[in-house]
Design an enzyme around this catalytic site. Structure first.
Site, PDB file in Angstrom:
ATOM      1  CG  ASN A 110      -0.580   0.711   2.419  1.00  0.00           C
ATOM      2  OD1 ASN A 110      -0.401   1.660   2.469  1.00  0.00           O
ATOM      3  ND2 ASN A 110       0.322  -0.056   3.368  1.00  0.00           N
ATOM      4  CG  PHE A 114      -0.557   9.329   7.052  1.00  0.00           C
ATOM      5  CD1 PHE A 114      -0.525   7.994   7.531  1.00  0.00           C
ATOM      6  CD2 PHE A 114       0.505  10.013   7.532  1.00  0.00           C
ATOM      7  CE1 PHE A 114       0.428   7.544   8.397  1.00  0.00           C
ATOM      8  CE2 PHE A 114       1.328   9.502   8.557  1.00  0.00           C
ATOM      9  CZ  PHE A 114       1.422   8.309   9.026  1.00  0.00           C
ATOM     10  CB  SER A 172       3.546   5.562   7.418  1.00  0.00           C
ATOM     11  OG  SER A 172       3.298   5.380   5.914  1.00  0.00           O
ATOM     12  CG  ASN A 174       3.215   4.250   1.811  1.00  0.00           C
ATOM     13  OD1 ASN A 174       3.947   4.077   0.891  1.00  0.00           O
ATOM     14  ND2 ASN A 174       2.312   3.631   2.828  1.00  0.00           N
ATOM     15  CB  THR A 175       3.956  10.500   5.028  1.00  0.00           C
ATOM     16  OG1 THR A 175       2.885  10.217   5.103  1.00  0.00           O
ATOM     17  CG2 THR A 175       3.910  11.953   5.182  1.00  0.00           C
ATOM     18  CE  LYS A 210       2.823  -0.307  13.000  1.00  0.00           C
ATOM     19  NZ  LYS A 210       1.152  -0.235  12.362  1.00  0.00           N
ATOM     20  CG  ASN A 239       4.248   0.978   9.706  1.00  0.00           C
ATOM     21  OD1 ASN A 239       3.629   0.667   8.667  1.00  0.00           O
ATOM     22  ND2 ASN A 239       3.745   2.082  10.279  1.00  0.00           N
TER      23      ASN A 239
END
Ligand SMILES: Cc1cc2nc3c(=O)[nH]c(=O)nc-3n(C[C@H](O)[C@H](O)[C@H](O)COP(=O)(O)O)c2cc1C
Length: 352
Positions: A110, A114, A172, A174-175, A210, A239
């Protein structure tokens, strides 16, 4: 898995993955999904950083990003539920498609970035939450924020009244540059800011951190030190990963975070290492690739006080929550343990 759930999953797998996820949220809302109620036994009851859990098998962040299905999730058999990530302001996330099924690998990639409705909406939903469940919130930062570290504290301050725990998610992939906040100085400042807000709350709650599975050993050492110094209440490992080792599925080249079966070993090794580095002093939550009771038990024996999972539900349905909890109870009994706590870290050396 019951036949009806199997048929439902087959239908979902013929849809685009993000649309299928939307359908599964709808199915939960309409009460069409299994609701075995809280799964618990004296052996499964446990305490995580001061929070009493009916069982140690939790739902990982990212499934219910906007807190839309708190009540049905609380009846699905999980011992605790983490919703979010939520950022101060709503944001759309990355362009679609941004979620990919890797069926042959029992995995997903994915790159949502966010996407969420923001903390105001989340706080309203949390205010209506079932009181008998354990619910935590994954805190995130807006992509275009001038003060990303400050965003975590903002979301916490806004939602804390309705929470049992909150997680600082700096892992994460993805940022852009979010993971830079895992560095020693930045992480210390960020956590101190969040903990200051927490300490000023009328009802303080535990703060979890996390982390990513792609950290080097020196980076993990730094994180263990920061966790000790700032006195975070628990660390969630891990993660999703940027690694693509050993994948077979067509979508293996997609950008984003990989979750599911291929993450199991890597995330369990990081968990065991962190358990060693923190001397078992900080409770750990093991996440990554769990799809059955044996794997949940393996994470506990590697050093986790509790576990979470998400991607396996895409392939095994939500009834996995109760199945894993019941199976874990049997495995603990088989090995002569009277509680989850007794088993924590019992096989850590196997993963180092
Ligand atoms: C679609 C998707 C969205 C996710 N969103 C978040 C998120 O918002 N915050 C977070 O900390 N983790 C997020 N995760 C990571 C999961 O919480 C979990 O750490 C990871 O998927 C590994 O567990 P699993 O192999 O059981 O899925 C997401 C995972 C997936 C698959």
């Amino acid at each position: 898995m019951k036949l009806i759930e199997k048929l439902g999953l087959n239908a979902l797998h013929r849809m685009d993955p993000e649309a299928a996820h939307g359908m599964s949220i709808k199915a939960l809302k309409s009460g069409l999904t299994p609701a075995p109620g809280p799964v618990t036994t004296p052996r499964l009851k446990t305490n995580l950083a001061g929070v009493d859990l009916p069982n140690p098998v939790g739902l990982a962040a990212g499934f219910d990003k906007n807190g839309e299905v708190l009540a049905p999730l609380s009846r699905a058999g999980f011992g605790f539920i983490e919703v979010g990530a939520v950022t101060p302001r709503p944001q759309l996330g990355n362009p679609k498609p941004r979620l990919f099924r890797l069926t042959e690998d029992k995995a997903a990639i994915n790159r949502f970035g966010f996407n969420n409705e923001g903390m105001e909406v989340m706080a309203k939903r949390l205010a209506e939450r079932p009181k008998d469940a354990v619910i935590g919130l994954n805190l995130g930062a807006n992509k275009d924020s001038e003060d990303r570290a400050g965003d975590f504290a903002k979301v916490l301050a806004h939602c804390a009244a309705h929470l049992d725990f909150a997680t600082v998610n700096v892992s994460s992939p993805n940022t852009e540059k979010l993971r830079d906040l895992q560095g020693k100085a930045a992480l210390t400042a960020l956590l101190n800011g969040v903990i200051e807000i927490r300490d000023a709350l009328p009802r303080p709650l535990p703060i979890f951190l996390k982390i990513a599975p792609d950290l080097t050993e020196p980076e993990l050492q730094d994180i263990a030190e920061v966790a000790r110094e700032t006195r975070v209440d628990a660390v969630i490992a891990t993660n999703t990963t940027l690694s693509r080792d050993g994948l077979r599925s067509a979508h293996k080249g997609e950008a984003g975070g990989l979750s599911g079966a291929p993450l199991f070993e890597k995330s369990t090794r990081v968990l065991a290492k962190l358990s060693q580095l923190t001397g078992g002093e900080i409770p750990l939550i093991g996440v990554g690739g769990i799809s059955n009771a044996e794997q949940a038990y393996a994470k506990i024996c590697a050093g986790a006080s509790a576990v979470q999972f998400y991607t396996a539900m895409v392939y095994g349905g939500i009834s996995l929550a109760a199945d894993i909890a019941h199976g874990l109870d049997q495995l603990l009994a088989r090995d002569g343990y009277d509680s989850v706590a007794e088993a924590v870290g019992s096989k850590r050396e196997d993963w180092l």
